[in-house]
Enzyme design. Sequence first.
Site, PDB file in Angstrom:
ATOM      1  N   HIS A   1       0.815  -1.219   0.000  1.00 51.57           N
ATOM      2  CA  HIS A   1       0.000   0.000   0.000  1.00 51.57           C
ATOM      3  C   HIS A   1       0.846   1.265   0.000  1.00 51.57           C
ATOM      4  O   HIS A   1       0.351   2.345  -0.298  1.00 51.57           O
ATOM      5  CB  HIS A   1      -0.928   0.004   1.224  1.00 51.57           C
ATOM      6  CG  HIS A   1      -2.027  -1.004   1.092  1.00 51.57           C
ATOM      7  ND1 HIS A   1      -3.296  -0.691   0.691  1.00 51.57           N
ATOM      8  CD2 HIS A   1      -2.027  -2.349   1.274  1.00 51.57           C
ATOM      9  CE1 HIS A   1      -4.032  -1.779   0.631  1.00 51.57           C
ATOM     10  NE2 HIS A   1      -3.292  -2.807   0.984  1.00 51.57           N
TER      11      HIS A   1
ATOM     12  N   ASP B   1       3.437   9.310  -0.788  1.00 51.33           N
ATOM     13  CA  ASP B   1       2.260   8.554  -0.394  1.00 51.33           C
ATOM     14  C   ASP B   1       2.043   7.461  -1.426  1.00 51.33           C
ATOM     15  O   ASP B   1       2.156   7.723  -2.623  1.00 51.33           O
ATOM     16  CB  ASP B   1       1.032   9.485  -0.381  1.00 51.33           C
ATOM     17  CG  ASP B   1       0.096   9.197   0.779  1.00 51.33           C
ATOM     18  OD1 ASP B   1       0.004   8.018   1.176  1.00 51.33           O
ATOM     19  OD2 ASP B   1      -0.536  10.135   1.275  1.00 51.33           O
TER      20      ASP B   1
END
Length: 486
Positions: free
Chosen positions: A156, A368
């Site tokens: 992720h 991110d």
Amino acid sequence: MSRLIIVSNRVAPISEGGPAAGGLAVGVYDALKETGGMWFGWSGDVLTSGQPQIKVEERGPVTFATIALMRRDYDQYYRGFSNATLWPAFHYRADLLQYDRHDFEGYCRVNAWLAQQLVPLLREDDVIWVHDYHLIPFAQALRAAGVKNRIGFFLHIPFPASQVLLAVPPHRELVEALCSFDLLGFQTAPDLRAFCDYIVNEANGTVDASAQGPLTIHAFGRTLRAAAYPIGVYPDEIAELAKAGERGKPVRTMKATLHSRKLIMSVDRLDYSKGLVERFRAFERLLEHAAAQRNKVSFLQIAPPTRADMHAYQDIRLQLEGESGRINGRFAELDWTPILYIHKQYERSVLAALFRTAHVGYVTPLRDGMNLVAKEYVSAQDPENPGVLVLSRFAGAAQELDGALIVNPVDIDGMAEALARALGMPLAERQARHRDMMVQLRENNVSVWRDNFMRDLQGVAGAKSTRSGKARAVSGKKAARETQAG
Ligand code: ADQ
């Protein structure tokens, strides 16, 4: 149909619409409900004595199997190697990386122990999908226990460039462990590219782009597949939630506080990767340079603390409290507080409704993996009068959302200019940008993410350990350019 087994560090407490239901939890839980299956992982409890026992709970077609961690395991596996070594390194913060060999041993030990707990619950044709950086050695541990099932892994967070990964002392062990999975999923093409670069240039492996679908990787005596599967949201459901919340109390209160001022809004976990300090300073720069914006715009930052027992997280909290106080002290007036800084979790429906009220979604992480807030903000807008997304080029979401104003999150002046441009953007341009981004979000919603990954995982041949292949070796860069699933 095979049963799906999801393994993640935390098993998300699912209460539909509740605050913990982020993209991962929603997407994964839906998949489990469709195929039937099990979600296995840490319960969130930490024991100081006794012996952790698996707790199995059936809810319809889904079985939740959770287990507590002992204090030492929590310290070494979770706080230590996962969050003090891997998290900063994978977010390109080698300056914050801490390494202790005992923590790495604890990380491997806990992965092996969790795998042993799972083995008796497995059936022969189960398909296993492991999530995120806490569980990199999980397939290796299952293989060592004789498990032959298909095992996939989705990362992720970003996969760092080799030169950054090399700063993690056991980098080779980690990449070798990754190669025990049958399918690796990354958020974006640049992450996949970074992985391929390590395989080719550091691990002496090969990357083969000749087959359809995911790349074929040969390394450490194994053959596996790898591709990018950008995680999505359910944009239309978020839009519905946002619309339904428009007349709710939180939005009414917010509007009353704003009077007719414009609103810039951000929502993040309080984390040093999210670029919060730079973001606050860019808002300050906007007020400094564009005097006309003073008392005409407020900035709402919602950032609930996470990992609050770690120093780096205490530091960022103190730093931000200092910055918001300083900026408010500098510009506030009797009837206007420029920055509203709130440390709270909110219901998803409340967040969606607030996003719809905000003229600018301000999402500027330093790094991110994806950033679901960017996608949620766009989804929540009123198509007739949408707000503008200001988005960091280093969020995975920037690979898809080119209707956003893309910024470099360390360029304070550049971000202040983007904020000014967003606040003054004409309606027609806002509508066109929003329309383009919604097309993208609908095409790649969270079901598409899950289905593409599951299709490719079902398609792999299962555990293989031969140095097979007349593979056409290509450089990681070329390979990643050629293949991006989803
Ligand atoms: P995170 O780093 O947690 O996730 P993000 O993608 O933004 O980051 O997801 C956070 C989720 O939590 C969003 O759904 C958001 O709405 C919700 N949330 C955040 N603050 C909240 C608050 N105050 N109240 C309620 N809800 C809140 C990791 C990676 C990301 C990747 C995701 C999913 O770091 O890059 O996008 O996994 O793969």
